[in-house]
Write a protein that holds these residues in place. Structure first.
Motif, PDB file in Angstrom:
ATOM      1  N   GLU A 296       1.019  -0.962  -0.024  1.00 43.42           N
ATOM      2  CA  GLU A 296      -0.161  -0.092  -0.001  1.00 43.42           C
ATOM      3  C   GLU A 296       0.759   1.239  -0.141  1.00 43.42           C
ATOM      4  O   GLU A 296       0.487   2.214  -0.341  1.00 43.42           O
ATOM      5  CB  GLU A 296      -0.993   0.178   1.214  1.00 43.42           C
ATOM      6  N   TYR A 297       1.990   1.217   0.883  1.00 40.15           N
ATOM      7  CA  TYR A 297       3.168   2.341   0.901  1.00 40.15           C
ATOM      8  C   TYR A 297       4.424   1.969   0.375  1.00 40.15           C
ATOM      9  O   TYR A 297       4.940   0.753   0.554  1.00 40.15           O
ATOM     10  CB  TYR A 297       3.128   2.757   2.080  1.00 40.15           C
ATOM     11  N   VAL A 298       4.860   2.748  -0.440  1.00 40.75           N
ATOM     12  CA  VAL A 298       6.044   2.838  -0.988  1.00 40.75           C
ATOM     13  C   VAL A 298       6.976   4.051  -0.628  1.00 40.75           C
ATOM     14  O   VAL A 298       6.650   5.190  -1.267  1.00 40.75           O
ATOM     15  CB  VAL A 298       6.368   2.532  -2.597  1.00 40.75           C
ATOM     16  N   VAL A 299       7.812   3.894   0.443  1.00 38.30           N
ATOM     17  CA  VAL A 299       8.220   5.248   0.888  1.00 38.30           C
ATOM     18  C   VAL A 299      10.068   5.147   0.449  1.00 38.30           C
ATOM     19  O   VAL A 299      10.655   4.326   0.681  1.00 38.30           O
ATOM     20  CB  VAL A 299       8.489   4.860   2.493  1.00 38.30           C
ATOM     21  N   PHE A 300      10.264   6.358  -0.159  1.00 39.61           N
ATOM     22  CA  PHE A 300      11.786   6.543  -0.549  1.00 39.61           C
ATOM     23  C   PHE A 300      12.233   6.967   0.933  1.00 39.61           C
ATOM     24  O   PHE A 300      12.244   8.059   1.100  1.00 39.61           O
ATOM     25  CB  PHE A 300      11.803   7.638  -1.559  1.00 39.61           C
ATOM     26  N   GLU A 301      13.128   6.113   1.495  1.00 35.99           N
ATOM     27  CA  GLU A 301      13.644   6.375   2.767  1.00 35.99           C
ATOM     28  C   GLU A 301      15.292   6.570   2.368  1.00 35.99           C
ATOM     29  O   GLU A 301      15.825   5.707   2.483  1.00 35.99           O
ATOM     30  CB  GLU A 301      13.360   5.479   3.748  1.00 35.99           C
ATOM     31  N   LEU A 302      15.466   8.023   2.301  1.00 35.95           N
ATOM     32  CA  LEU A 302      16.874   8.295   1.887  1.00 35.95           C
ATOM     33  C   LEU A 302      17.403   9.436   2.749  1.00 35.95           C
ATOM     34  O   LEU A 302      16.832  10.113   3.495  1.00 35.95           O
ATOM     35  CB  LEU A 302      16.813   8.917   0.502  1.00 35.95           C
ATOM     36  N   GLN A 303      18.686   9.444   2.850  1.00 35.19           N
ATOM     37  CA  GLN A 303      19.398  10.415   3.611  1.00 35.19           C
ATOM     38  C   GLN A 303      20.444  11.170   2.718  1.00 35.19           C
ATOM     39  O   GLN A 303      21.133  10.859   2.048  1.00 35.19           O
ATOM     40  CB  GLN A 303      20.127   9.886   4.722  1.00 35.19           C
ATOM     41  N   THR A 304      20.023  12.633   2.764  1.00 33.88           N
ATOM     42  CA  THR A 304      20.723  13.360   1.752  1.00 33.88           C
ATOM     43  C   THR A 304      21.200  14.731   2.731  1.00 33.88           C
ATOM     44  O   THR A 304      20.881  15.025   3.783  1.00 33.88           O
ATOM     45  CB  THR A 304      19.866  14.014   0.826  1.00 33.88           C
ATOM     46  N   GLN A 305      22.356  15.407   1.999  1.00 33.76           N
ATOM     47  CA  GLN A 305      22.962  16.594   2.868  1.00 33.76           C
ATOM     48  C   GLN A 305      22.593  17.720   2.427  1.00 33.76           C
ATOM     49  O   GLN A 305      22.392  18.664   3.381  1.00 33.76           O
ATOM     50  CB  GLN A 305      24.594  16.489   2.142  1.00 33.76           C
ATOM     51  N   ASN A 306      21.604  17.804   1.008  1.00 38.75           N
ATOM     52  CA  ASN A 306      20.916  19.119   0.778  1.00 38.75           C
ATOM     53  C   ASN A 306      19.827  18.787  -0.194  1.00 38.75           C
ATOM     54  O   ASN A 306      19.733  17.717  -0.721  1.00 38.75           O
ATOM     55  CB  ASN A 306      21.974  20.139   0.169  1.00 38.75           C
ATOM     56  N   LEU A 307      19.072  19.885  -0.832  1.00 36.66           N
ATOM     57  CA  LEU A 307      18.081  19.694  -1.588  1.00 36.66           C
ATOM     58  C   LEU A 307      18.616  18.977  -2.874  1.00 36.66           C
ATOM     59  O   LEU A 307      17.728  18.224  -3.244  1.00 36.66           O
ATOM     60  CB  LEU A 307      17.322  21.139  -1.687  1.00 36.66           C
ATOM     61  N   GLN A 308      19.589  19.405  -3.351  1.00 33.37           N
ATOM     62  CA  GLN A 308      19.993  19.133  -4.541  1.00 33.37           C
ATOM     63  C   GLN A 308      20.242  17.488  -4.740  1.00 33.37           C
ATOM     64  O   GLN A 308      19.889  17.020  -5.628  1.00 33.37           O
ATOM     65  CB  GLN A 308      21.341  19.845  -5.080  1.00 33.37           C
ATOM     66  N   GLN A 309      21.024  17.057  -3.637  1.00 36.31           N
ATOM     67  CA  GLN A 309      21.272  15.615  -3.434  1.00 36.31           C
ATOM     68  C   GLN A 309      19.831  14.842  -3.364  1.00 36.31           C
ATOM     69  O   GLN A 309      19.634  13.874  -3.794  1.00 36.31           O
ATOM     70  CB  GLN A 309      22.135  15.235  -2.295  1.00 36.31           C
ATOM     71  N   LEU A 310      18.896  15.552  -2.372  1.00 38.15           N
ATOM     72  CA  LEU A 310      17.614  14.722  -2.388  1.00 38.15           C
ATOM     73  C   LEU A 310      16.890  14.713  -3.592  1.00 38.15           C
ATOM     74  O   LEU A 310      16.313  13.785  -4.114  1.00 38.15           O
ATOM     75  CB  LEU A 310      16.623  15.454  -1.193  1.00 38.15           C
ATOM     76  N   ASP A 311      16.952  15.859  -4.571  1.00 39.59           N
ATOM     77  CA  ASP A 311      16.282  15.775  -5.830  1.00 39.59           C
ATOM     78  C   ASP A 311      16.859  14.786  -6.603  1.00 39.59           C
ATOM     79  O   ASP A 311      16.103  14.301  -7.450  1.00 39.59           O
ATOM     80  CB  ASP A 311      16.323  17.473  -6.353  1.00 39.59           C
ATOM     81  N   ASP A 312      18.145  14.755  -6.707  1.00 40.07           N
ATOM     82  CA  ASP A 312      18.801  13.571  -7.533  1.00 40.07           C
ATOM     83  C   ASP A 312      18.601  12.374  -7.112  1.00 40.07           C
ATOM     84  O   ASP A 312      18.191  11.447  -7.948  1.00 40.07           O
ATOM     85  CB  ASP A 312      20.323  13.945  -7.351  1.00 40.07           C
TER      86      ASP A 312
END
Length: 324
Positions: A296-312
């Motif tokens: 039911e839920y697909v969660v992108f559980e990611l750790q990033t340093q900044n918005l650009q890295q999260l976007d990538d």
């Protein structure tokens, strides 16, 4: 439903100028339906738009078994005295744990989330380095059943999902243990949150994302009908085999020399991050995993340093799944 993890920690929200409207725009840009939230404090909650809040990741005490069993001497030894114990748990009596989860459960109800996530695991700082555990999966599962049955109202509409880890507890490597665990949980609306990285970490021989995907699919198929209990997936990648199997005695010795408890904590977190990477699962077989489970839920559980890295990272994950 596709989600991403986020916290209300100021360092996390700085990526979005501490403005939830920017979070909403980011979700829309990446075709995400909302967030799974971890609450570190009371900040930024008043302005949090409830319609994007789908899940609440409950508090996690990596080391809790000795405290729960009231092994006062051992706990004081681990945390440098009674004040260290109070700082870590928020109190000095086992009842503190029950209160902590009761409060989290109350918050989940107030937020109106669809699900909660509960880590089923236990590890001491020492054993995170040495892996010489003096407790078993059953020790952790038995205590978790007792704690959960006392802390949560069994008839709630909020789904309670139990997350697997690679330390003793719910590893999902033993179908019978997992089935017995779920059967003994009185909470009716229950299930499993499968963390893909945590499952990968149980096999230090894995070297590539493709090998990891095949291992996960094989492990899920071995679960048989238990697969139906998997309601959500944390999607990420970790392949720390070389690091995991290395000798970390000298690193632990350095931690023992560190008197400052916060510095000890930071060093331990650094060690854990080398095991649990939280980077994108960039192999197309990740879609096969999702199709196999139909969560039911697909969660992108990611750790990033900044918005650009999260976007990538989100772009990489969406592309691997075939959403771009």
């Amino acid at each position: 439903m596709y989600l991403m993890n986020i916290s209300n920690y100021s360092g996390d929200l700085e990526k979005f100028q501490k403005d939830w409207k920017n979070v909403e725009c980011f979700l829309e840009k990446h075709q995400l339906d909302g967030v799974e939230l971890i609450c570190y404090n009371e900040e930024y909650l008043e302005t949090l738009p409830r319609h994007i809040l789908k899940g609440l990741h409950l508090k996690y005490f990596p080391t809790w078994l000795e405290f729960y069993k009231n092994n006062h001497e051992k706990v004081c030894e681990m945390f440098g005295g009674i004040e260290g114990v109070r700082q870590y748990y928020g109190g000095i009596h086992p009842e503190t744990l029950k209160e902590a989860f009761r409060n989290e459960y109350q918050r989940a109800q107030e937020f109106g989330v669809e699900y909660m996530v509960y880590h089923v695991s236990h590890v001491t700082t020492e054993h995170s380095f040495t892996r010489a555990f003096d407790y078993t999966d059953d020790d952790v599962l038995d205590a978790t059943v007792e704690l959960v049955n006392q802390a949560f109202d069994r008839n709630s509409d909020v789904m309670l999902l139990f997350e697997n880890l690679w330390w003793p507890g719910l590893t999902l490597l033993d179908k019978e243990k997992a089935q017995r665990f779920l059967a003994r949980i009185n909470y009716k609306n229950k299930g499993i949150m499968l963390d893909l990285s945590h499952l990968m970490i149980t096999n230090p021989k894995l070297k590539t994302a493709g090998e990891a995907a095949e291992y996960i699919i094989e492990t899920i198929e071995k679960l048989g009908s238990l697969k139906e209990w998997i309601k959500g997936i944390h999607v990420n990648l970790s392949l720390p085999g070389d690091y995991l199997t290395a000798d970390h005695q000298s690193e632990y010795a350095e931690i023992l020399k560190t008197e400052d408890q916060f510095e000890r904590y930071i060093k331990t977190v650094g060690h854990i991050k080398k095991i649990d990477w939280h980077v994108p699962f960039d192999h197309p077989l990740v879609k096969n995993i999702i199709d196999l489970i139909e969560p039911e839920y697909v969660v992108f559980e990611l750790q990033t340093q900044n918005l650009q890295q999260l976007d990538d990272y989100i772009n990489i994950q969406n592309k691997a799944i075939g959403r771009l």
